[in-house]
Scaffold this active site. Structure first.
Site, PDB file in Angstrom:
ATOM      1  N   THR A  53      18.099  36.704 -15.001  1.00 42.90           N
ATOM      2  CA  THR A  53      17.280  36.880 -16.231  1.00 42.90           C
ATOM      3  C   THR A  53      17.880  35.587 -17.135  1.00 42.90           C
ATOM      4  O   THR A  53      17.286  34.843 -17.445  1.00 42.90           O
ATOM      5  CB  THR A  53      17.851  38.025 -17.436  1.00 42.90           C
ATOM      6  OG1 THR A  53      16.727  39.230 -16.832  1.00 42.90           O
ATOM      7  CG2 THR A  53      17.388  37.743 -18.772  1.00 42.90           C
ATOM      8  N   TYR A 144      24.194  44.042  -6.007  1.00 39.30           N
ATOM      9  CA  TYR A 144      23.183  44.267  -6.820  1.00 39.30           C
ATOM     10  C   TYR A 144      21.633  44.112  -6.331  1.00 39.30           C
ATOM     11  O   TYR A 144      21.514  43.297  -5.823  1.00 39.30           O
ATOM     12  CB  TYR A 144      23.122  42.565  -7.838  1.00 39.30           C
ATOM     13  CG  TYR A 144      21.891  42.703  -8.524  1.00 39.30           C
ATOM     14  CD1 TYR A 144      21.174  43.381  -9.110  1.00 39.30           C
ATOM     15  CD2 TYR A 144      22.363  40.680  -9.264  1.00 39.30           C
ATOM     16  CE1 TYR A 144      19.842  42.288  -9.494  1.00 39.30           C
ATOM     17  CE2 TYR A 144      21.312  40.656 -10.174  1.00 39.30           C
ATOM     18  CZ  TYR A 144      19.414  41.335 -11.155  1.00 39.30           C
ATOM     19  OH  TYR A 144      18.601  40.967 -11.291  1.00 39.30           O
ATOM     20  N   LYS A 174      24.332  47.539  -9.138  1.00 40.79           N
ATOM     21  CA  LYS A 174      22.724  47.154  -9.877  1.00 40.79           C
ATOM     22  C   LYS A 174      22.171  47.887  -9.450  1.00 40.79           C
ATOM     23  O   LYS A 174      21.299  47.273  -8.930  1.00 40.79           O
ATOM     24  CB  LYS A 174      22.796  45.988 -10.955  1.00 40.79           C
ATOM     25  CG  LYS A 174      21.871  45.968 -11.545  1.00 40.79           C
ATOM     26  CD  LYS A 174      21.921  43.854 -12.458  1.00 40.79           C
ATOM     27  CE  LYS A 174      21.023  43.552 -13.386  1.00 40.79           C
ATOM     28  NZ  LYS A 174      19.838  43.591 -13.144  1.00 40.79           N
ATOM     29  N   GLY A 199      18.070  49.247 -13.732  1.00 42.74           N
ATOM     30  CA  GLY A 199      17.571  47.567 -13.843  1.00 42.74           C
ATOM     31  C   GLY A 199      16.234  47.705 -13.894  1.00 42.74           C
ATOM     32  O   GLY A 199      15.509  46.636 -14.146  1.00 42.74           O
ATOM     33  N   ASP A 201      13.702  48.708 -16.909  1.00 42.27           N
ATOM     34  CA  ASP A 201      13.801  49.279 -18.298  1.00 42.27           C
ATOM     35  C   ASP A 201      12.704  50.258 -18.252  1.00 42.27           C
ATOM     36  O   ASP A 201      12.791  51.280 -19.371  1.00 42.27           O
ATOM     37  CB  ASP A 201      13.982  47.681 -19.158  1.00 42.27           C
ATOM     38  CG  ASP A 201      14.681  46.557 -19.220  1.00 42.27           C
ATOM     39  OD1 ASP A 201      15.794  46.925 -17.891  1.00 42.27           O
ATOM     40  OD2 ASP A 201      14.633  45.536 -19.565  1.00 42.27           O
TER      41      ASP A 201
END
Length: 307
Positions: A53, A144, A174, A199, A201
Site C-alpha cells: 500500500t 510477508y 502477514k 491481509g 480485508d
C-alpha cells in the site's frame, strides 16, 4: 521502542499509504496528522509501513529510511506497533533497511519474497529471509506472504518448516493470500506465540474463524472503525453482525473493482475520506478520474450510513 516489541500482535494494523507532494516527492509533513487520524478517527493503534500500500518498491532506499524514521518518531508513545517492511529485490538493500529499522526503534520488521529473480523452493526463500533477519536480530521478524504480487506461490506451511531454528526472532506471518487451508494449517500447527495476521480485508471474517490473531490491510486506514466492530462482534459470538459488516465491505470493494480499484485509486479514496493530503501515487501506478473516486466515496457513505 522498548518491551512492547515482544507483545503478541493482535487486532488491526493499517497498511499505510506513503504521502507524496503533488510533484511526487515524499511528504513527511502529513505523517503526524495521519497518525492522529488513525488513532482518533479509526481506533487503529498499529501500522505496517513501506509495504505494498505504501508503494515501497517504487521508493528508493533513502526514501524508505526517512519514511520509516518519521513513522517511528511520530508513533512513539502513541501507537502500539510499527512494523517496517524491508523487503527489496536484492538482499543487500533488504539487510540495510532491516539494520536501519533496528536503529530507529521500529517494533518489528517484515519482508516479502523477491519477485524478479524468484526463490524456487521453500529452502531458498527461508535462506533469503534468514539473511534479512540477521541484520536486525533483536527485532521480531515477520514473513510477508503476498503471492498475487510476487508470483511466489510457495505454501506458507512449507516456508515455516524449521524457520525458528534459522531465525530465532521469527514471530509470524502477514498472510495476504486467499488459500485459507494453508492459513489454517499454519495457525493450527505452529507456535501460539507467533502472530498470524490476515491481509485480505474482503474476507477477514473467514480468517478470524480460522484463528487469525489480527489483520493488516489498506482499508483499515479509512474503515478501521467498522472492522473493529466486526472483530468485536465475532469475539462476542455475534456472527450475524460480523457477517453484516463484512458483506458491506465486500459490496464496496466489488463496486470499486468495476472502476479499476488498485493502490492508486485506494489512495485517492483515503484522501477523500480522511481529509489528509497524501498526494497522487507514483508511476507506474496511476490515479483514476476524480469522478470515479467520487462515485466510490458516495457508495462508501451509502453503505456505511447506518454505522
Amino acid at each position: 521502542m522498548g518491551p512492547s516489541a515482544e507483545k503478541k500482535l493482535t487486532g488491526l494494523l493499517a497498511a499505510t499509504f506513503t504521502p507524496f507532494t503533488t510533484q511526487g516527492e515524499v511528504n513527511l509533513v502529513e505523517i503526524g496528522p495521519y497518525v492522529d487520524y488513525l488513532q482518533e478517527k479509526q481506533g487503529v493503534n498499529s501500522i505496517f509501513v513501506n509495504g505494498t500500500t505504501g508503494e515501497s518498491l517504487s521508493l528508493t532506499v533513502a526514501e524508505r529510511k526517512i519514511l520509516a524514521e518519521e513513522w517511528c518518531q511520530k508513533a512513539k508513545g502513541r501507537l502500539d506497533h510499527v512494523i517496517v517492511h524491508v523487503g527489496c529485490m536484492n538482499l543487500k538493500d533488504s539487510k540495510e533497511l532491516a539494520a536501519h529499522a533496528a536503529q530507529i526503534g521500529a517494533h518489528a520488521i517484515a519482508a516479502m519474497a523477491p519477485f524478479f529473480f524468484k526463490p524456487r523452493t521453500a529452502d531458498v526463500l527461508r535462506s533469503f529471509l534468514q539473511e534479512v533477519a540477521s541484520a536486525a536480530p533483536t527485532l521480531p521478524f515477520y514473513y510477508y506472504h503476498i503471492p498475487c504480487v510476487t508470483g511466489v506461490n510457495l505454501p506458507v506451511r512449507d516456508v515455516l518448516e524449521g524457520i525458528e531454528e534459522l531465525i530465532p526472532s521469527f514471530r509470524g506471518v502477514k498472510f495476504s493470500g486467499a488459500d485459507l487451508m494453508d492459513f489454517g494449517y499454519c495457525v493450527s500447527n505452529y507456535p501460539p506465540h507467533w502472530s498470524f495476521l490476515y491481509g485480505m480485508d474482503e474476507q477477514l471474517l473467514a480468517a478470524l474463524a480460522m484463528g487469525a490473531d489480527g489483520a493488516v490491510g489498506s482499508t483499515y486506514n479509512y474503515a478501521g472503525r467498522h472492522f473493529n466492530k466486526l472483530i468485536s462482534a465475532f469475539k462476542d459470538g455475534d456472527v450475524v453482525q460480523a457477517r453484516k459488516i463484512q458483506f458491506k465491505m465486500q459490496e464496496l470493494l466489488c463496486y470499486a473493482m468495476k472502476l479499476g480499484f488498485d493502490v492508486g485509486v485506494n489512495k485517492q479514496l483515503m484522501n477523500e475520506l480522511s481529509g489528509l493530503s497524501l498526494g497522487p501515487p507514483r508511476l507506474p501506478v496511476t490515479p483514476c478520474t476524480y469522478a470515479d473516486v467520487g462515485l466510490i466515496v458516495k457508495k462508501y457513505l451509502q453503505i456505511f450510513a447506518d454505522c
